[in-house]
Write an enzyme that holds these catalytic residues in place. Structure first.
Site, PDB file in Angstrom:
ATOM      1  N   GLN A 122      41.727  32.368  37.738  1.00 16.25           N
ATOM      2  CA  GLN A 122      40.847  32.668  38.872  1.00 16.25           C
ATOM      3  C   GLN A 122      40.667  34.372  39.234  1.00 16.25           C
ATOM      4  O   GLN A 122      40.727  34.817  40.335  1.00 16.25           O
ATOM      5  CB  GLN A 122      41.680  32.036  40.209  1.00 16.25           C
ATOM      6  CG  GLN A 122      41.638  30.606  40.005  1.00 16.25           C
ATOM      7  CD  GLN A 122      40.312  30.110  40.504  1.00 16.25           C
ATOM      8  OE1 GLN A 122      39.599  30.908  41.075  1.00 16.25           O
ATOM      9  NE2 GLN A 122      39.758  28.869  40.286  1.00 16.25           N
ATOM     10  N   SER A 123      40.061  35.007  38.408  1.00 19.04           N
ATOM     11  CA  SER A 123      39.859  36.549  38.431  1.00 19.04           C
ATOM     12  C   SER A 123      38.764  36.759  39.339  1.00 19.04           C
ATOM     13  O   SER A 123      37.527  36.357  39.183  1.00 19.04           O
ATOM     14  CB  SER A 123      39.564  36.857  37.137  1.00 19.04           C
ATOM     15  OG  SER A 123      39.115  38.312  37.148  1.00 19.04           O
ATOM     16  N   ASN A 124      39.185  37.386  40.542  1.00 12.52           N
ATOM     17  CA  ASN A 124      38.133  37.839  41.438  1.00 12.52           C
ATOM     18  C   ASN A 124      37.196  38.807  40.602  1.00 12.52           C
ATOM     19  O   ASN A 124      35.766  39.118  40.807  1.00 12.52           O
ATOM     20  CB  ASN A 124      38.466  38.520  42.844  1.00 12.52           C
ATOM     21  CG  ASN A 124      39.406  37.453  43.580  1.00 12.52           C
ATOM     22  OD1 ASN A 124      38.886  36.277  43.735  1.00 12.52           O
ATOM     23  ND2 ASN A 124      40.760  37.682  43.409  1.00 12.52           N
TER      24      ASN A 124
END
Ligand SMILES: *Cc1c(COP(=O)(O)O)cnc(C)c1O
Length: 333
Positions: free
Chosen positions: A75-77
């Protein structure tokens, strides 16, 4: 300091607003809390990586790159914002995602940031937790070079001396904004991970001789390691700016008491902070970074760490899209 001599592509909506959190301040009964809305930088729902990418992608373009690679957690922004920036600039984007939590559910693995990575046209490869992601990315870049492509690798979180210039720029913006508003800032508090945000901010605030201390609330590493990472990167940023030696160890402070069981794993404090800020201020935090950062700020206020009458600026680093990767963790019924 002359930031304008570094190449920059405009990607974000800046300056971002600096607003009072009146309800939260009243509720906690401590210092006056302000929020710097870097969740409103505009690039694919915003966040702190926009500022870094303005400098990183300017370098990529200057080098004639046609493909951008980066890596991060599922879930890397940062991955999502890189995919969006690459799309806007007509570059191909390849993202390497590391499974740091072991969560097998559909939402975590396909929704939130992952959905947007794909929507922006990035290709994705998945890697088990503990992989040397930097080495893996370099391997993929070599394979692309062998095919005649021109890859540009961005480290995790965009945190190197070039990316951190985005937060030197944010320090200039914040100090100017506060001067215009007549706001005396006593502390800046934000979530710190790969260190570029804190390193850039600290270096910028020290270079301006602002006297404003920064407190990073850790989301992954233990305190000694986090502070060492931020200090090492700050020294590189200062040197890159032509100001070697200006940042000292005393300028770099991290509190890592709010990590919980690990990176990306929800805590009770995070859940309380996300709900409280949503219900009292109408602002969305995120489960991995800003939620834990705010949990730290709330707890420190309750413990009397900040005085009444002080002005605390919480830097909202974005990431709300990540909430959709954690639909059950908030227990909303
Ligand atoms: C990446 C990120 C951070 C941490 O910033 P670093 O520069 O990696 O320390 C904080 N908040 C959000 C929402 C992020 O995506």
């Amino acid at each position: 300091m002359n930031l304008a001599r570094f190449p920059r592509v405009r990607l974000g909506h800046m300056p971002t607003p600096l607003e009072p959190m009146e309800n939260l301040s009243r509720l906690l009964g401590g210092p006056d809390i302000w929020i710097k809305r870097d969740d409103c930088t505009g690039l694919s729902s915003g966040g702190n990586k926009t500022r870094k990418l303005e400098y990183l992608l300017a370098e990529a373009l200057a080098q004639g790159a046609d493909t951008v690679l980066t890596q991060g957690a599922t879930q890397s922004n940062h991955a999502r914002q890189t995919a969006a920036a690459a799309a806007k600039l007509g570059l191909e984007c390849h993202i390497l995602l590391e499974d740091r939590t072991g969560y097998a559910d559909e939402a975590y693995n396909q929704s939130g940031n992952v959905l947007l990575d794909k929507l922006h046209g990035a290709s994705i490869t998945r890697h088990p937790g503990g992989t040397d992601m930097q080495a893996e990315m370099e391997k993929q870049a070599e394979a692309l070079k062998a095919k005649g492509r021109k890859p540009y690798c961005i480290p995790g979180g965009g945190s190197n001396a070039v990316g951190a210039l985005g937060y030197v720029n944010a320090a200039l913006e914040l100090v100017n904004q506060a001067a215009e508003m007549g706001l005396r800032i006593d502390h800046v508090v934000h979530a710190t991970g790969s260190s570029g945000t804190q390193a850039g901010l600290v270096t910028g605030l020290v270079a301006l001789n602002s006297g404003i201390p920064v407190l990073g609330i850790g989301v992954r590493a233990p305190k000694e390691k986090q502070e060492a990472n931020v200090l090492a990167l700050s020294e590189k940023v200062a040197t890159h700016l032509g100001l070697p030696g200006i940042v000292r160890a005393e300028h770099v402070v991290a509190n890592t008491d709010y990590v919980g069981q690990g990176y990306g794993i929800p805590t009770e404090g995070m859940i309380e902070a996300v709900k409280l800020v949503a219900e009292k201020e109408g602002i969305i935090l995120d489960p991995v970074y800003s939620g834990k950062g705010m949990a730290g700020l709330i707890d420190l206020i309750r413990k009397g760490h900040f005085k009444k009458g002080e002005n605390i600026v919480f830097l909202h680093t974005g990431g709300s899209v990540g909430l959709f990767g954690y639909p059950d963790s908030l227990d909303l019924g």
